[in-house]
Every structure is written in C-alpha cells, then in structure tokens.
Scaffold this motif. Structure first.
Motif: not given
Length: 502
Positions: A91-99, A135-144
C-alpha cells in the motif's frame, strides 16, 4: 451483581470518551490558536487562497485514496506478521506511485485550477499542491496502519507534535520571516512531513517496498464501498468552499472558513463520543441485546441533542462577540454564517449518531443513501444559494443537507426494525430554533450592552427549563453522565443516579 456490571460498563464508556477526547481537544486548541494568528497577519484574500489550497488537497486525498486508508486498519489487525508486512509495503508503494502521477498532472496542467479563483492568486501557489497532497495522504495512511497495529500512543504523539510544530512554524514564518501565505503553506507541509516520517518509522514491520497484486486487489476491494460513503460525506461538507471561490473569490472563502472553525472543531470533538459509541453499539447488537441497544441509542440521541443544543444556543446568541474576540473585527461579518453552521452541527451530530447505528447493525451500505442525500442536497443548495447570499448561502447549504438527511436515516432505521424515539429530539430542535430566532431579533433592538447580555443568558436558561418542563430530558439523566465515583464523592449518587442499562 447486575448493578455492579452496569456501573462498570458506564465507567468504561465514560472513561473511553474522556481518553478519546483528550488528544482531539489538544489539537483543536492548538489549531484555533494558529488560525487566530494567521487571520490577523494575512490579508483576507491570501488567507482564502490558503484555505482553498487545503480544500483542494483534501479533495485529492479523498479521491486518490481508493479505500486504502479504510482497509489497512482492519486487514492489519486481522492478519499474521508476514501478511501485515505485505499489506504495509504494497500500500505504501501504491501511494507513492499515485502521488507521483498526481504531481505530474498538477505540474503540467496548473491552469486547470484557474476557474476556482477569479483573482488569479491561487495559480501562484499551485506548485505546492503535490507536496500538500502527498504528505497529507501519507500521514492519514500511516495513522490508519498504526491503528491496525494498535500503536495508539504513537498516533497520539504524531498528532500532538504535528499540531504544536505547525503552530510554532506558523508563528516563526509569519511573524519573524514575514513570508505571508507561503509561510502558512510551508508550516502545513513541514508539520505533516514530520508526522509522516515519525509514523512510518514506528510501523513495526520490515520496510521493503514491494507491490503484491493480490494484496493490493484485496485492499481496494474491501475499502471501495466504504470509501464511497466517506467521499459523499466529504463532498457534502466541503463542496461549498469550491463553489464559493468560483462565484465570489478567496475573500469570501476566508470569511466562510473562519465562521466554520468552531462548528468544525465541535464536529471533531463529537467524533470522540462516536468512536466509543460505535463499538459499544456494535457489541450490543451483535450479542442480540436489542433492548439495551435501543435504550442506548435513544438515550444518547436526546442527551447529546440537549447538551449540544445548549452549546449551539450560546454560540448563536453571542456569535458576534465570539467572532470578534477569537479572530478579528474584520470577520464579525461572518457571525450569521457561524450561527447557521452551529445549527447545522446540531442536526449533523444526530444524523451521524443514527448513521453509525445503522452501520453497527450490519447495514453499512445503507449509509450510502444517507450520505448521497446529503451530497446531492448540499450541491444543489450551494449552487442555488451562494450566488445570492455569498458565504451565508454556503452556510445555509450545509444546514439544508443535514436537515434533508435526518428523516432519511430515521426511516432507514425504522425499516430495519431499529426504533428511534424522535419526539424528544424534535421538541428540542423546535425549542432551539425558537430560542435562536429570539436571539437574532435582539440584534436589532436598542437595549444596552448589559441588558442585552442578561436577556441572552435568560434565553439560554429558558431553553433549558422548557426542555425539563416538556420532559425531553430530565435532571436525573443529566446527572447520569457524571462518573459514579464523583457522584458518591459529593454524596448525591443514591438520589440522582440512573442505571446505565435498562
């Protein structure tokens, strides 16, 4: 024995609400302080552009999350260590690609946002959108993810530190370096970046980014339906900012945002109650304790409606003073919008409470109906009213959307044989509106300052007394909210305590 269990359950529920509220309260106070500083040091138009950037970033986060934030908590909590590692790294890698894709789109077509700001000032700062989004997106994802690992202490540390860092950076960049709007943007980006790094480091798995197709598909499939519900809810609450900027410009956005600060803070604070109510109701319904669940629903509805109603009434009656003292005289013009959004919050809290009851009963897809009504009515009302009433029209559109959703969610609950006792809530709402209308009439009177203050306080007292007289709520029920040890300490437990369960 039954009484002891009841008391233990009540203490646990009350303690849960307090613990859940503590972190939220800290963040709210810090962010209020930051807003009070920013609105005094930035021009109204510049602050409006900043608010618009945040709104766009949040829309992008909601649209590009694809349900990952919702899925990972449940999937991590219910998986073994190897699967947990696969989920996080995929999921982290997927979020990097979408960002990266989102950044390329924004950088190459910045003029796509020109229609949102007639002044053209927004385009000067669109270059910062990819960083705000990422950064907002990663912050919410890491919190979850941390919540999935039950690392709640690290979530609390990240949230509190991010808020304090953001406040310090805002003061430094605005008051010392005098960077203007760029200062608050940098404050946002740097504070969220710190939170992302901290939370990612605290994830208790090996960090080896690798995309596993089956893991990603399972994550997206699980989160998609619930993500749609959140997306509709988000649209119903934020579409006004976009439409307001399009029709009237960033200055009106600034006034609307400042007027919405307290209602939004109350909304976040109310989520502390919901976060305890939701699992408690889920447990009762899953164990077929229908009488207790029904009692808890209706007791929560009328007590929260009364208490929130008192706070809303005070806010409405003293709206001009609150806006002037907390922010500045320049924003007193938003007092009516502030009052309208407080009334909207009163209904929204009830609708959210009823909606979570539906989800607790095993009908999460039905909340799509409720949120769909909110989104559509909000959009139609905003497009219709904003050109006529400016930021007051935006506030009214929020009011319309929540009042439109109320009857729908009550009907859905009754269809699923979850009875809602609506009479106390309806009476409380009618009395609240009558009291608010009386307070608004006072603004045009020639009363002295002291007489006006005393009369407004009398209206609040009269609202409470009338509710007690009409039995929408009782003193016993109010005292039942106080923890049992505290009641025993002051010697009135035997006189006023109401059992937590029927």
């Amino acid at each position: 024995m039954g009484s002891e269990q009841s008391q233990t359950g009540e203490i646990g529920f009350f303690k849960g609400v307090l613990l859940s509220s503590a972190g939220s309260m800290t963040n709210i106070v810090v962010l209020f302080t930051e807003t009070a500083i920013a609105v005094r040091l930035l021009e109204t138009t510049s602050y409006g552009v900043y608010v618009l950037l945040i709104a766009i970033a949040n829309f992008l986060v909601m649209g590009m999350d694809f349900g990952c934030k919702i899925s990972v908590t449940q999937q991590i909590a219910s998986s073994d260590k190897r699967t947990q590692s696969d989920i996080v790294n995929t999921v982290v890698l997927f979020r990097i690609l979408t960002s990266i894709i989102m950044a390329i789109v924004i950088w190459y077509v910045p003029n796509a946002f020109a229609w949102l700001d007639p002044t053209g000032e927004l385009l000067q700062y669109v270059v910062w959108l990819p960083a705000m989004f990422a950064f907002t997106s990663f912050d919410q994802l890491a919190e979850a993810m941390l919540k999935g690992f039950k690392q709640y202490q690290h979530v609390a540390i990240a949230q509190t530190t991010r808020s304090l860092l953001r406040l310090c950076l805002t003061i430094l960049l605005l008051m010392v370096f005098e960077l203007g709007i760029l200062g608050v943007i940098l404050s946002w980006v740097l504070s969220f970046a710190f939170s992302c790094v901290y939370q990612y480091i605290r994830l208790p798995i090996p960090k080896r980014l690798k995309l596993k197709k089956e893991t990603l598909v399972a994550t997206l499939r699980f989160g998609a339906p619930i993500q749609m519900t959140y997306f509709l809810w988000h649209i119903s609450g934020q579409i006004q900012v976009v439409i307001l900027s399009t029709f009237t410009g960033p200055a009106s956005v600034a006034i609307f945002d400042v007027a919405a600060k307290i209602p939004l803070a109350l909304q976040r604070f109310s989520e502390s109650f919901i976060s305890v109510y939701f699992p408690t109701m889920s447990t009762l319904l899953s164990n077929k304790q229908l009488k207790k669940a029904g009692w808890m629903l209706n007791q929560s509805l009328k007590l929260s409606s009364f208490i929130v109603g008192i706070g809303v009434l005070v806010g409405v009656l003293f709206s001009r003073e609150i806006m002037g003292i907390l922010f500045s005289a320049e924003y007193v013009v938003g007092a009516l919008a502030f009052s309208i959004m407080l009334l909207s919050f009163h209904m929204m809290f009830a609708v959210n409470l009823l909606g979570y009851t539906l989800t607790s009963a095993g009908y999460p897809k039905l909340t799509l109906v409720d949120n769909g009504v909110r989104a559509v009515s909000s959009l139609v009302a905003a497009i219709t009213l904003i050109p006529i009433f400016n930021f007051n029209g935006a506030a009214i559109s929020r009011l319309v959307s929540n009042y439109a959703a109320g009857p729908v969610v009550i009907w859905l609950l009754n269809q699923k044989e979850i009875p809602v006792t609506v009479k106390p809530f309806v009476l409380q709402s009618v009395l609240l509106w009558a009291a608010c209308l009386g307070g608004w009439l006072l603004y045009g009177s020639s009363l002295s300052f002291l007489s006006g203050m005393l009369l407004r306080l009398f209206i609040v007292l009269l609202f409470a007394i009338t509710n007690f007289a009409l039995s929408t709520v009782s003193l016993r029920e109010i005292f039942s909210l106080i923890p049992i040890p505290m009641l025993k300490r002051i010697g009135i437990h035997d006189k006023v305590h109401v059992q937590a369960q029927p």
